[in-house]
Design a protein around this motif. Structure first.
Motif, short mmCIF file in Angstrom:
data_model
loop_
_atom_site.label_atom_id
_atom_site.label_comp_id
_atom_site.label_asym_id
_atom_site.label_seq_id
_atom_site.Cartn_x
_atom_site.Cartn_y
_atom_site.Cartn_z
N UNK A 363 0.82 -1.20 0.15
CA UNK A 363 0.05 0.05 0.07
C UNK A 363 0.62 1.38 -0.01
N UNK A 364 1.91 1.01 0.71
CA UNK A 364 3.04 2.32 0.80
C UNK A 364 3.57 2.54 -0.67
N UNK A 365 3.76 1.54 -1.59
CA UNK A 365 3.93 1.80 -3.05
C UNK A 365 2.91 2.45 -3.68
N UNK A 366 1.74 1.73 -3.62
CA UNK A 366 0.75 2.62 -4.05
C UNK A 366 0.47 4.29 -4.02
N UNK A 367 0.70 4.43 -2.58
CA UNK A 367 0.77 5.83 -2.31
C UNK A 367 1.82 6.79 -2.99
N UNK A 368 2.98 6.11 -3.14
CA UNK A 368 4.05 6.84 -3.81
C UNK A 368 3.89 7.19 -5.19
N UNK A 391 0.74 4.59 -11.64
CA UNK A 391 -0.50 4.54 -11.30
C UNK A 391 -1.21 3.16 -10.90
N UNK A 392 -1.98 3.08 -9.99
CA UNK A 392 -2.62 1.88 -9.27
C UNK A 392 -3.99 1.95 -9.68
N UNK A 393 -4.45 0.81 -10.14
CA UNK A 393 -5.90 0.53 -10.52
C UNK A 393 -6.15 -0.66 -9.57
N UNK A 394 -7.45 -0.36 -8.72
CA UNK A 394 -7.80 -1.59 -7.66
C UNK A 394 -8.81 -2.30 -8.68
N UNK A 431 -3.49 -3.16 -9.35
CA UNK A 431 -2.25 -3.69 -10.35
C UNK A 431 -1.64 -2.16 -10.61
N UNK A 432 -0.33 -2.06 -10.33
CA UNK A 432 0.49 -0.93 -10.58
C UNK A 432 1.37 -0.98 -11.70
N UNK A 433 1.39 0.16 -12.43
CA UNK A 433 1.97 0.22 -13.78
C UNK A 433 2.57 1.35 -14.10
N UNK A 434 3.47 1.81 -15.21
CA UNK A 434 3.89 3.02 -15.46
C UNK A 434 2.67 3.89 -15.76
#
Length: 520
Positions: A363-368, A391-394, A431-434
């Protein structure tokens, strides 16, 4: 084989049930017995990944109620190949018992998402029907699964060490109990009742808990345990004998206060009790937001010589830190909102801009990143801190799996991790991506661990020194290769910790009590 069951109850939450259960698991395993831990229901955002039940076991009578189809297919059986969740306490207890962690050891896990709402995980998998069900209404539905899990463990082991939850004498919950005395009655467990004497009122807590139980449940209690005692134990007299005269139950152990046993804390942070071993060489501030998850993975940092661990809830507590870590969160958008309300967002971004090391975990990664996007109303939409061009899409499907990989080339304060092979686990929605627009503008995230970790390249504001790292991999600091790379040191391994716990209770329990508890 039908196991003898020993159960650890507490007069309150935080009395010491978890670590005493862990110690008993290792003590009995050292006697050559086959041991398994069990906790019917755990409420915690600290979870570990284990193997899920087999398809045959779980789907013999059709798909379990309330389970959603997996991503990429309509057959829910596919989900069981990626892993399952249990509470961290039972995970460590299984390791102490020299047993393979198993979802049956913690069949029901409640992961709080807000003060009045929890995600319900049944036998390792999120159950949407139970998550939406009123608290008291769940017991009727889950008890058969809980009893079956316990019975299966009893059939396979010599001893099952059971941990209760909270207090067994919560009379408003007794009728719907599925974790304390209902389990004790079902297993005819030999129960120990633990109290925290450091809080005061210990004898009243013990007597009051016993007195509120029905007579048939009182008879299951075999001994009282005073935990966290400071001072001369002889000064306790005559209270233990007076308590025995009232209840018929002896006080079988007085356990001294012991801060540094090395077992991860399940439900809280350490604050002023967290001190560096030796001269402080590095201060690491971990942001302690309200829905922090998997905080237990930072326990090894407490044990590294020269490292001071700070749980930060205000910007002032980040001052002077060498690293700032944003840990996992069970409610990422809500915790990010809290972080901003405390002014901690500015503390993190200023630290990064000054070249200080920043790490985000899960979750900390997603916040960054730049943004949290939530099309399914799982967690919430929010702008990120903008330190990584991600950018993270839940997503509806939850990722729960073990992971093993090798870091590529890193820069800045994380360069020592370059080429290091790591193992850990993933538990996350999303999912987190560029970020595509930022990539088009030349601001790229460098994937330093395939699908699991990113650094900003030189074109990204706040990350131009390679000082910002985001990882999905939990358990990074539990890997001795990582500790060696980053600190040139290691922390005591968990076997050493488990043996220390077993030695401690063997020393401080009355002679013969522990062995008598498991006699047929």
């Amino acid at each position: 084989m039908t196991a003898v069951c020993v159960m650890v109850l507490g007069t309150t939450s935080g009395a010491g049930k978890s670590w005493v259960t862990t110690a008993l698991c290792r003590y009995y395993a050292r006697q050559g017995l086959k041991v398994a831990p069990f906790k019917a229901q755990n409420m915690s955002n600290n979870a570990r990944v284990v193997k899920g039940p087999t398809v045959e076991d779980r789907f013999a009578a059709g798909p379990p109620q309330g389970e959603t189809a997996p991503q990429g297919g309509s057959d829910p059986r596919q989900r069981w190949s990626v892993g399952a969740e249990i509470g961290s306490a039972q995970y460590f207890q299984s390791l102490a018992a020299n047993a393979e962690p198993d979802v049956r050891m913690n069949p029901l896990l409640l992961k709080p998402e807000a003060d009045t709402r929890s995600q319900v995980v049944l036998l390792g998998q999120v159950n949407l029907t139970l998550s939406d069900m009123p608290w008291r209404g769940r017991s009727l539905h889950v008890w058969p699964e809980i009893a079956a899990a316990l019975d299966a463990l009893r059939a396979e082991n010599d001893v099952v060490v059971i941990e209760g939850a909270g207090s067994p004498a919560e009379i408003n919950l007794h009728g719907s109990d599925i974790v304390n005395m209902r389990v004790a009655r079902h297993a005819q467990a030999r129960c120990l009742l633990v109290t925290d004497i450091d809080r005061g009122g210990a004898f009243a807590h013990l007597y009051g808990t016993w007195a509120l139980l029905p007579a048939d449940e009182q008879t299951l209690i075999r001994g009282f345990v005073l935990n966290k005692f400071r001072g001369d134990a002889s000064l306790l007299a005559p209270a233990p004998q007076m308590l025995q005269d009232l209840t018929g139950i002896p006080t079988v152990a007085t356990l001294p206060m012991w801060w540094q046993h090395g077992l991860p804390e399940e439900d809280g942070v350490f604050d002023d009790k967290t001190r560096a071993s030796g001269a402080v060489q590095k201060t690491i501030a971990v942001i302690a937001y309200p829905r922090i998850s998997n905080l237990d993975e930072f326990q090894p940092l407490k044990n590294v010589p020269g490292v001071r661990l700070v749980w930060a809830r205000t910007p002032a507590e980040c001052v002077g830190a060498d690293w700032i870590v944003l840990p996992g969160s069970k409610a990422t958008a809500a915790d990010l909102e809290w972080l901003r309300a405390q002014g901690l967002d500015r503390a993190v971004t200023d630290h990064a801009a000054a070249g200080g090391a920043v790490m985000g975990v899960c979750g900390g990664l997603q916040m960054l990143g730049e943004a949290l996007i939530d099309p399914h109303q799982i967690d919430g939409n929010a702008p990120g801190l903008g330190l990584l061009p991600l950018v993270t899409q839940f997503e509806l499907q939850k990722t729960v799996r073990h992971a093993q990989s090798r870091f590529g080339t890193l820069s800045g304060p994380w360069a020592a991790l370059s080429g290091v092979e790591v193992t850990g686990y993933e538990i996350h929605h999303g999912h987190t991506s560029q970020h595509p627009a930022m990539a088009a503008g030349g601001q790229l995230a460098v994937e330093v661990l395939p699908g699991l970790a990113w650094q900003a390249d030189n074109g990204c504001e706040g990350g131009n020194k390679g000082n910002v790292l985001g990882v999905y991999l939990h358990g990074l600091f539990e890997d001795p290769r990582v500790l060696q790379a980053l600190f040139g040191a290691t922390a005591p391994n968990m076997d050493h910790v488990f043996d220390g716990l077993a030695d401690f209770i063997e020393t401080h329990f009355d002679a013969g009590v522990l062995d008598q508890l498991v006699k047929p």
